[in-house]
Design an enzyme around this catalytic site. Sequence first.
Site, PDB file in Angstrom:
ATOM      1  N   ALA A 116       0.851  -1.193   0.000  1.00 11.84           N
ATOM      2  CA  ALA A 116       0.000   0.000   0.000  1.00 11.84           C
ATOM      3  C   ALA A 116       0.884   1.240   0.000  1.00 11.84           C
ATOM      4  O   ALA A 116       1.999   1.215   0.530  1.00 11.84           O
ATOM      5  CB  ALA A 116      -0.919   0.007   1.221  1.00 11.84           C
ATOM      6  N   ASP A 117       0.371   2.289  -0.607  1.00  7.91           N
ATOM      7  CA  ASP A 117       1.084   3.554  -0.584  1.00  7.91           C
ATOM      8  C   ASP A 117       0.068   4.689  -0.580  1.00  7.91           C
ATOM      9  O   ASP A 117      -0.917   4.650  -1.322  1.00  7.91           O
ATOM     10  CB  ASP A 117       2.010   3.698  -1.786  1.00  7.91           C
ATOM     11  N   THR A 118       0.303   5.671   0.269  1.00 10.59           N
ATOM     12  CA  THR A 118      -0.605   6.806   0.401  1.00 10.59           C
ATOM     13  C   THR A 118       0.107   8.096   0.020  1.00 10.59           C
ATOM     14  O   THR A 118       1.213   8.353   0.488  1.00 10.59           O
ATOM     15  CB  THR A 118      -1.131   6.919   1.852  1.00 10.59           C
TER      16      THR A 118
END
Length: 196
Positions: free
Chosen positions: A72-74
């Site tokens: 995941a990456d935000t």
Amino acid sequence: MENIVLASSSPRRKEILKMMRIPFQVVEPNVDESSLAAESLDMLPEILAAEKVNSVSRSLPEGHGFLWILGADTLVMMDGKIYGKPKSRDEAFGFLSAFQGRTHDVVTGLALYNVRKRALSVRSAIAKVTFAPMSGDEIEWYLSTDEWKDAAGGYKIQGLAACFVTKIEGAPSCVVGLPIFTLYDMLKKEGYPLVG
């Protein structure tokens, strides 16, 4: 349930997986995020999430036995600019000064690798976060909590930054860093045994 490899060391992501009662093991990816680019900024979180999965997949030993890898990456974006993790308190002050009284986007990309199928699925979720007008003293007070450290955009929505957020359009868990519905839906569609 089957163990998932979480390609992230984020405490928030770990908390969400624990809350969902999904067993997992953390393996930190080795990805140079600054070297990656995308035609559209909105696609960058998915690309980064997929790179994290690829990095971890390559680092696992032969016959590791894991059937799932999750990355995941935000990213926080406004006016075509990415607001990453601030490198200093001054930079965090600049970020929050830009956000105050305005709305910005938070995009979290997810990548789920199904080892059985050798298939990677990617999706993203977007939330719009509106901050109230903030004085310089209010920003300084918030920065004194040190919540800005290691946080995309220089704030943590699950912490005291909530004092200044007037509205969130979209899933709050997207802003925290792991959109729960998007993750649940991906796992379900890939056949992960969530129930039963």
